[in-house]
Write a protein that holds these residues in place. Structure first.
Motif, PDB file in Angstrom:
ATOM      1  N   LEU A   1       1.986   4.773   0.090  1.00  0.00           N
ATOM      2  CA  LEU A   1       0.989   3.558   0.514  1.00  0.00           C
ATOM      3  C   LEU A   1       2.099   2.440   0.036  1.00  0.00           C
ATOM      4  O   LEU A   1       2.312   2.123  -1.092  1.00  0.00           O
ATOM      5  CB  LEU A   1      -0.224   3.463  -0.166  1.00  0.00           C
TER       6      LEU A   1
ATOM      7  N   PHE B   1       2.777  -1.822  -0.388  1.00  0.00           N
ATOM      8  CA  PHE B   1       1.925  -3.057  -0.751  1.00  0.00           C
ATOM      9  C   PHE B   1       2.891  -4.370  -0.104  1.00  0.00           C
ATOM     10  O   PHE B   1       4.231  -4.208  -0.301  1.00  0.00           O
ATOM     11  CB  PHE B   1       2.057  -3.045  -2.367  1.00  0.00           C
TER      12      PHE B   1
ATOM     13  N   ARG C   1      -6.484   2.153  -3.687  1.00  0.00           N
ATOM     14  CA  ARG C   1      -6.056   1.009  -3.403  1.00  0.00           C
ATOM     15  C   ARG C   1      -5.961   0.201  -4.408  1.00  0.00           C
ATOM     16  O   ARG C   1      -6.364   0.269  -5.664  1.00  0.00           O
ATOM     17  CB  ARG C   1      -7.269   0.407  -2.441  1.00  0.00           C
ATOM     18  N   GLY C   2      -5.158  -0.860  -4.437  1.00  0.00           N
ATOM     19  CA  GLY C   2      -4.846  -1.853  -5.195  1.00  0.00           C
ATOM     20  C   GLY C   2      -3.900  -1.456  -6.527  1.00  0.00           C
ATOM     21  O   GLY C   2      -3.685  -0.335  -6.607  1.00  0.00           O
TER      22      GLY C   2
ATOM     23  N   HIS D   1      -1.265  -6.188  -1.745  1.00  0.00           N
ATOM     24  CA  HIS D   1      -2.346  -5.582  -1.429  1.00  0.00           C
ATOM     25  C   HIS D   1      -1.779  -4.325  -0.381  1.00  0.00           C
ATOM     26  O   HIS D   1      -0.592  -4.519   0.269  1.00  0.00           O
ATOM     27  CB  HIS D   1      -3.342  -6.288  -0.839  1.00  0.00           C
ATOM     28  N   PRO D   2      -2.450  -3.324  -0.011  1.00  0.00           N
ATOM     29  CA  PRO D   2      -2.067  -2.261   0.641  1.00  0.00           C
ATOM     30  C   PRO D   2      -1.899  -2.790   2.257  1.00  0.00           C
ATOM     31  O   PRO D   2      -2.659  -3.201   2.750  1.00  0.00           O
ATOM     32  CB  PRO D   2      -3.002  -1.132   0.696  1.00  0.00           C
TER      33      PRO D   2
ATOM     34  N   PRO E   1      -4.201   0.501   6.842  1.00  0.00           N
ATOM     35  CA  PRO E   1      -5.353   0.583   6.227  1.00  0.00           C
ATOM     36  C   PRO E   1      -6.547   0.643   6.846  1.00  0.00           C
ATOM     37  O   PRO E   1      -7.659   1.321   6.517  1.00  0.00           O
ATOM     38  CB  PRO E   1      -5.347  -0.351   4.779  1.00  0.00           C
TER      39      PRO E   1
END
Length: 263
Positions: A66, A68, A126-127, A153-154, A185
């Protein structure tokens, strides 16, 4: 799920031995986007000097990452323009073991990639929590990059199967990623069936895998799972350095995606 048949006949190496002999957190990375058949031939051509990572009887492993970025995609644009002080932040999860790490990549001297990571229990969540943000900013500060963790953020997820090979002569590594998929996302995704990303990771000089690929007419490709994938899923982004790879390898998948989203 695609597994490399040629890897099944190589002698194994344990994770502990691989880390001891070829951790290569600071390294030269070269990536090649090739047909699956070529990836099989590369591994077969290295028999006699190669061992394959084996954990719990498995030789290929599921990964998800993931990525960011800031609201203005600072990480993406710095990479697309080839800036010296660029960075990449991702949470990598090892699906077969349940482990997860927060990783920050920066650039070292002479084109090396420097990767620092810390255990991260959030998995695909997330995050970034406060501890994760402090880790990211500390790594960026050491690379001379302004802190941005509070803005991250993703923006993109990738999924693939990976086979890892150790090359004893140069204490280098070779990874082969198959079943490549990218997804937003909250949006569409795409995949590249029939293709593999072969990545060599060495300390300085080209590895035996690089030399095999060069002898057979393959040259390193400007491909980044994050940059190329995000450019493929966002037509408005400047592709810059990744445009040749998008045109040659991603075009059919992009056309299918466009048809699907238009219908």
């Amino acid at each position: 799920m695609t597994a490399l048949a040629t890897a099944a006949v190589l002698p194994p190496i344990t994770l502990a031995e691989l880390v001891e002999r070829a951790a290569l957190q600071t390294r030269i990375d070269r990536k090649y986007l090739v047909p699956l058949a070529t990836a099989e031939q590369v591994v077969a051509g290295l028999a006699g000097q190669a061992r394959v990572l084996e954990i719990g009887g498995r030789r290929d492993f599921g990964y998800t990452s993931l990525y960011f970025d800031t609201p203005d995609l600072a990480s993406y644009h710095l990479s697309a323009r080839g800036r010296r002080r660029r960075f990449k932040v991702r949470r990598r999860s090892y699906l077969d073991t349940g482990q997860s790490f927060l990783e920050v990549k920066t650039r070292g001297g002479r084109g090396t990639t420097v990767k620092e990571r810390t255990p991260d229990d959030d998995g695909p969540g997330r995050g970034l929590d406060p501890a994760a943000r402090r880790f990211v900013d500390a790594v960026l500060a050491r690379a001379g990059i302004a802190p941005v963790a509070g803005q991250l953020h993703p923006v993109l997820a990738t999924h693939y199967q990976r086979t890892t090979v150790h090359l004893a002569g140069s204490e280098s590594r070779l990874t082969v990623d198959t079943d490549l998929t990218w997804s937003l996302p909250r949006g569409p995704g795409l995949d590249l069936p029939g293709l593999a990303i072969v990545e060599t990771k060495s300390s300085s000089t080209p590895s035996a895998a690089d030399r095999w690929l060069w002898r057979h007419g393959h040259r390193p490709a400007r491909v980044s799972k994050y940059g190329t994938g995000l450019a493929a899923l966002h037509e408005h982004l400047p592709a810059n350095t990744w445009h040749p790879v998008l045109r040659r390898h991603f075009a059919p998948a992009i056309e299918i995606l466009q048809e699907r989203t238009a219908s």
